[in-house]
Design a protein around this motif. Structure first.
Motif, PDB file in Angstrom:
ATOM      1  N   LEU A  61       0.844  -1.190   0.000  1.00  0.00           N
ATOM      2  CA  LEU A  61       0.000   0.000   0.000  1.00  0.00           C
ATOM      3  C   LEU A  61       0.886   1.249   0.000  1.00  0.00           C
ATOM      4  O   LEU A  61       1.736   1.420   0.864  1.00  0.00           O
ATOM      5  CB  LEU A  61      -0.899   0.004   1.239  1.00  0.00           C
ATOM      6  CG  LEU A  61      -1.796   1.229   1.428  1.00  0.00           C
ATOM      7  CD1 LEU A  61      -2.875   1.283   0.356  1.00  0.00           C
ATOM      8  CD2 LEU A  61      -2.434   1.208   2.822  1.00  0.00           C
ATOM      9  N   GLY A  62       0.691   2.120  -0.987  1.00  0.00           N
ATOM     10  CA  GLY A  62       1.518   3.318  -1.107  1.00  0.00           C
ATOM     11  C   GLY A  62       0.929   4.498  -0.341  1.00  0.00           C
ATOM     12  O   GLY A  62      -0.250   4.509   0.006  1.00  0.00           O
ATOM     13  N   LEU A  63       1.778   5.495  -0.084  1.00  0.00           N
ATOM     14  CA  LEU A  63       1.327   6.677   0.645  1.00  0.00           C
ATOM     15  C   LEU A  63       0.245   7.424  -0.133  1.00  0.00           C
ATOM     16  O   LEU A  63      -0.804   7.766   0.424  1.00  0.00           O
ATOM     17  CB  LEU A  63       2.514   7.608   0.908  1.00  0.00           C
ATOM     18  CG  LEU A  63       2.173   8.950   1.569  1.00  0.00           C
ATOM     19  CD1 LEU A  63       1.583   8.742   2.960  1.00  0.00           C
ATOM     20  CD2 LEU A  63       3.409   9.845   1.638  1.00  0.00           C
ATOM     21  N   VAL A  64       0.490   7.688  -1.399  1.00  0.00           N
ATOM     22  CA  VAL A  64      -0.498   8.395  -2.211  1.00  0.00           C
ATOM     23  C   VAL A  64      -1.791   7.593  -2.278  1.00  0.00           C
ATOM     24  O   VAL A  64      -2.895   8.132  -2.157  1.00  0.00           O
ATOM     25  CB  VAL A  64       0.064   8.657  -3.627  1.00  0.00           C
ATOM     26  CG1 VAL A  64      -1.031   9.187  -4.552  1.00  0.00           C
ATOM     27  CG2 VAL A  64       1.232   9.632  -3.560  1.00  0.00           C
ATOM     28  N   GLU A  65      -1.650   6.278  -2.420  1.00  0.00           N
ATOM     29  CA  GLU A  65      -2.829   5.419  -2.540  1.00  0.00           C
ATOM     30  C   GLU A  65      -3.623   5.389  -1.237  1.00  0.00           C
ATOM     31  O   GLU A  65      -4.858   5.405  -1.244  1.00  0.00           O
ATOM     32  CB  GLU A  65      -2.396   4.003  -2.947  1.00  0.00           C
ATOM     33  CG  GLU A  65      -1.850   3.903  -4.357  1.00  0.00           C
ATOM     34  CD  GLU A  65      -0.427   4.446  -4.525  1.00  0.00           C
ATOM     35  OE1 GLU A  65      -0.020   4.666  -5.679  1.00  0.00           O
ATOM     36  OE2 GLU A  65       0.269   4.652  -3.495  1.00  0.00           O
TER      37      GLU A  65
END
Length: 245
Positions: free
Chosen positions: A22-26
């Protein structure tokens, strides 16, 4: 009235970064969706506020802390959003992300205000379509927001970014997640492979709009600590800090 809004998520391909996590932007997109749907579930989303109050909710500050392991592609999670603090003109919403075994993974605290479309000034919450009896619930992030006061020089400017219409949202200014994308563009691919984001905080100082040109400043301010400033001309638009390990 005690109330939480919850939703199950599959960590699909659109929610992960190049590492498969899981990415920060996501996650910030997820947080934005959860907040929007929370407000909608209590009859207070921006469609309703525009129609009945000529106003809209805006983001002023967000703080994120990674508590457990970031979920990988296809991992099932559950997000829960609720009010964790409230004053006359400000509200803090918390979004907690859990795994299938109810282990807490990520916490996001988001400060919101409402802006009047006519005056462009802040509106009192009690003048808006919002349930007056909604109770404040206990937070999983007891510490408050930071003071982001790092000073930057011209040598710290990473690049310049023009704001396009696609970067703007319902309130006619740059969407909060777009700024995070601008910030994350200051890293190379090595960072995403070798580092894990443990915390992130962003504060929205003033608006930018379609056609504006932004200067993105980035500075390493400690071990695995990075500070940011986004300016329009000589005015601060966004301040941020990221912690990694």
């Amino acid at each position: 009235m005690r109330y939480t809004y919850s939703k199950n998520y599959n960590t699909s391909y659109s929610y992960v970064d190049r590492t498969g996590r899981l990415g920060l932007v996501e996650f910030l997109n997820m947080n934005q969706d959860m907040i929007t749907e929370f407000y909608g579930s209590v009859g207070s989303d921006n469609l309703i506020l525009r129609e009945k109050n000529n106003a809209a909710w805006i983001y002023t500050r967000i703080r994120i802390e990674t508590v457990g392991s970031l979920p990988f592609w296809n991992q099932k999670t559950k997000a829960v959003t609720f009010v964790c603090a409230k004053s006359a003109i400000r509200m803090e919403l918390e979004t907690d992300l859990y795994d299938e075994n109810d282990n807490l993974l990520v916490v996001a605290k988001t400060e919101m205000c409402a802006i009047d479309f006519g005056t462009r000034k802040l509106r009192r919450i009690d003048t808006l379509e919002f349930p007056k009896d909604l109770e404040v619930m206990e937070t999983n992030m007891p510490e408050g927001f930071s003071r982001l006061n790092t000073e930057f020089e011209e040598a710290d400017m990473a690049y310049m970014q023009k704001v396009y219409a696609i970067d703007t949202d319902f309130t006619d200014h740059t969407n909060n997640v777009r700024y995070v994308k601008f910030i994350m563009n200051t890293f190379d691919s090595k960072f995403f492979v070798e580092k894990t984001i443990k915390g992130f905080e962003i504060q929205f100082v003033r608006e930018s709009k379609d056609g504006d040109t932004l200067s993105i400043f980035a500075k390493n301010t400690g071990e695995n600590e990075y500070s940011y400033l986004i300016q329009k001309a000589d005015e601060a638009v966004v301040k941020a800090k990221l912690w990694a390990c």
